[in-house]
Motif scaffolding. Structure first.
Motif, mmCIF file in Angstrom:
data_model
loop_
_atom_site.group_PDB
_atom_site.id
_atom_site.type_symbol
_atom_site.label_atom_id
_atom_site.label_comp_id
_atom_site.label_asym_id
_atom_site.label_seq_id
_atom_site.Cartn_x
_atom_site.Cartn_y
_atom_site.Cartn_z
ATOM 1 N N CYS A 275 0.708 -1.515 -0.149
ATOM 2 C CA CYS A 275 -0.360 -0.316 -0.249
ATOM 3 C C CYS A 275 0.620 1.229 -0.085
ATOM 4 N N ILE A 276 0.414 2.579 0.153
ATOM 5 C CA ILE A 276 1.346 3.558 0.283
ATOM 6 C C ILE A 276 1.653 3.520 1.594
ATOM 7 N N PHE A 277 1.770 3.051 2.367
ATOM 8 C CA PHE A 277 3.068 2.897 3.633
ATOM 9 C C PHE A 277 4.740 2.852 2.619
ATOM 10 N N THR A 278 4.514 2.445 2.141
ATOM 11 C CA THR A 278 5.869 2.174 0.856
ATOM 12 C C THR A 278 6.139 3.709 0.635
ATOM 13 N N THR A 279 5.327 4.729 0.667
ATOM 14 C CA THR A 279 6.240 5.439 -0.414
ATOM 15 C C THR A 279 6.684 6.497 0.936
ATOM 16 N N VAL A 280 6.751 6.375 1.761
ATOM 17 C CA VAL A 280 6.810 6.486 3.167
ATOM 18 C C VAL A 280 8.471 6.388 3.381
ATOM 19 N N ASP A 281 9.370 7.757 3.238
ATOM 20 C CA ASP A 281 10.440 8.022 3.979
ATOM 21 C C ASP A 281 11.159 7.085 4.881
ATOM 22 N N PRO A 282 11.616 6.644 5.112
ATOM 23 C CA PRO A 282 12.465 6.029 6.343
ATOM 24 C C PRO A 282 13.426 6.819 7.309
ATOM 25 N N ASP A 283 14.370 8.060 6.029
ATOM 26 C CA ASP A 283 14.704 8.691 6.902
ATOM 27 C C ASP A 283 13.962 9.395 7.694
ATOM 28 N N THR A 284 12.810 10.385 6.385
ATOM 29 C CA THR A 284 12.166 11.817 6.693
ATOM 30 C C THR A 284 11.186 11.904 7.351
ATOM 31 N N GLY A 285 10.325 10.544 6.925
ATOM 32 C CA GLY A 285 9.042 10.240 7.331
ATOM 33 C C GLY A 285 8.226 11.354 6.927
ATOM 34 N N VAL A 286 8.593 11.688 5.424
ATOM 35 C CA VAL A 286 7.691 11.981 4.562
ATOM 36 C C VAL A 286 7.204 11.545 3.625
ATOM 37 N N ILE A 287 5.762 11.759 2.991
ATOM 38 C CA ILE A 287 5.271 10.700 2.206
ATOM 39 C C ILE A 287 4.785 10.893 1.005
ATOM 40 N N ASP A 288 4.874 10.186 -0.305
ATOM 41 C CA ASP A 288 5.489 10.470 -1.537
ATOM 42 C C ASP A 288 3.518 10.446 -1.692
ATOM 43 N N ARG A 289 3.094 9.505 -1.151
ATOM 44 C CA ARG A 289 1.636 8.715 -2.459
ATOM 45 C C ARG A 289 2.127 8.353 -3.683
ATOM 46 N N LYS A 290 3.184 8.375 -4.026
ATOM 47 C CA LYS A 290 3.525 7.964 -5.675
ATOM 48 C C LYS A 290 4.386 6.974 -5.802
ATOM 49 N N GLU A 291 5.377 6.659 -5.451
ATOM 50 C CA GLU A 291 6.456 5.730 -5.892
ATOM 51 C C GLU A 291 6.990 5.352 -4.458
ATOM 52 N N PRO A 292 7.385 3.892 -4.226
ATOM 53 C CA PRO A 292 7.451 2.714 -4.734
ATOM 54 C C PRO A 292 6.003 2.509 -5.465
ATOM 55 N N PHE A 293 5.033 2.734 -4.696
ATOM 56 C CA PHE A 293 3.824 2.041 -5.036
ATOM 57 C C PHE A 293 2.925 2.480 -6.039
ATOM 58 N N ASN A 294 3.219 2.884 -7.146
ATOM 59 C CA ASN A 294 2.911 3.267 -8.521
ATOM 60 C C ASN A 294 3.505 2.214 -9.093
ATOM 61 N N THR A 295 4.990 1.969 -9.162
ATOM 62 C CA THR A 295 5.264 0.905 -10.155
ATOM 63 C C THR A 295 5.276 -0.325 -9.458
#
Length: 340
Positions: A275-295
């Motif tokens: 799910c979109i949890f994969t798009t959370v940068d583990p170093d910054t805590g910023v969620i992208d909501r796109k990648e890598p989930f779209n891929t």
């Protein structure tokens, strides 16, 4: 691949024959007849079944995530028990952050949770986060703290409230108008059964606050291969496995069934949906909501024969059930158990 051959349930031939003969005699004496004799014969065949251990990989990293959605702890060894992984008093996903209605809160909606580090010291669970003083919560909570029924992926599961200090710390850190609390699972509480949600699991498989299983495995080769499709590379931590393996082909972990690692035994249940949890940068805590989930959605769809299980949700990594508790260490060979 390295191969080790052995006999499962080894008995000497003479002892087995004597046992079988005695059993058949007892079956006849009890009037069990053909069905009783057939059952004993099946037991005999099972006792002589050969198990071959084929080395398919090696353990390279181990993680536990004591507080769901918070930063993982990297370990060199871990104990496997019926509910998952543990190291000393810290057990994987045994603490849960909830909202005022006792529904789970995860990094999908509060991505900065991944920056909260977790440790233990002198009987306390210790939480640290950017801009916050350390929170210390007793590992053994007072019985006066209420037990609440919480919701994890639509399932009810109990948790003992960790108190107002923990609630205020989490609410302050998340800078949200909502009030958050934290709960802890205790051994006397009823676990969740993954089979209630996903049919590939077995009746005996158990978990607590995990999304689905207590043991999710991913290989280094799988992440490396997937990264060739991304402009911005992702880390293993984006996918939050507990066991990471190396020296295998990409996606090999999806093809194994029964495994022996260290002194533990695991059994694959199904692929891990993403799910979109994969798009959370583990170093910054910023969620992208796109990648890598779209891929993932584009490249990691299931086999058409399994659409009834996964639908159109992408898969990446594998869920394993626990067949035998034990200890797993970095460097342990991963053996696939081949039955003949």
């Amino acid at each position: 691949m390295d191969r080790l051959a052995g006999l499962g349930g080894a008995m000497s031939t003479r002892r087995t024959v004597l046992t079988l003969a005695a059993g058949l005699g007892a079956a006849a004496g009890l009037g069990l007849g053909f069905l009783g004799a057939r059952h004993l014969w099946e037991m005999f065949r099972a006792s002589r079944q050969q198990h071959e251990l084929v080395k398919v990989a090696e353990v390279s990293r181990i993680f536990i995530y004591p507080v769901k959605s918070c930063k993982g702890i990297s370990l060199s060894e871990v104990e496997i028990y019926e509910l998952g992984l543990k190291k000393g008093p810290l057990k994987d996903r045994q603490w849960l952050i909830v909202d005022e209605k006792w529904n789970m809160i995860t990094g999908r909606v509060e991505p900065t949770l991944v920056l909260v580090t977790v440790s233990d010291e002198n009987g306390y669970l210790c939480l640290n986060a950017p801009g916050m003083e350390e929170l210390r919560v007793p590992l053994k909570l007072p019985k006066s703290n209420p037990v609440k029924m919480c919701r994890v992926w639509g399932c009810d599961i109990e948790g003992r409230d960790c108190g107002d200090e923990a609630a205020n710390w989490i609410s302050t850190y998340l800078k949200h108008s909502k009030a958050f609390r934290m709960v802890s699972y205790e051994p006397s509480m009823k676990p969740r059964y993954p089979k209630d949600k996903e049919s590939p699991f077995r009746d005996k498989d158990k978990t607590v606050y995990n999304d689905l299983s207590s043991c999710m495995m991913l290989s280094e080769a799988t992440v490396e291969d997937f990264n060739t499709n991304l402009e911005k590379k992702v880390k293993m931590e984006n996918f939050r496995p507990v066991l990471v393996v190396k020296d295998c082909k990409p996606y090999a972990e999806d093809t194994w069934k029964d495994l022996q690692i260290g002194t533990s035994k695991l059994c694959r249940a199904m692929s891990c949906t993403r799910c979109i949890f994969t798009t959370v940068d583990p170093d910054t805590g910023v969620i992208d909501r796109k990648e890598p989930f779209n891929t993932l959605k584009r490249l990691r769809q299931c086999d058409p024969a399994e659409k009834h299980i996964y639908k159109s949700v992408p898969i990446f990594g594998s869920h394993y059930g626990i067949d035998k508790p034990g200890v797993i260490r970095i460097g342990d060979p991963v053996y696939m158990v081949v039955k003949h």
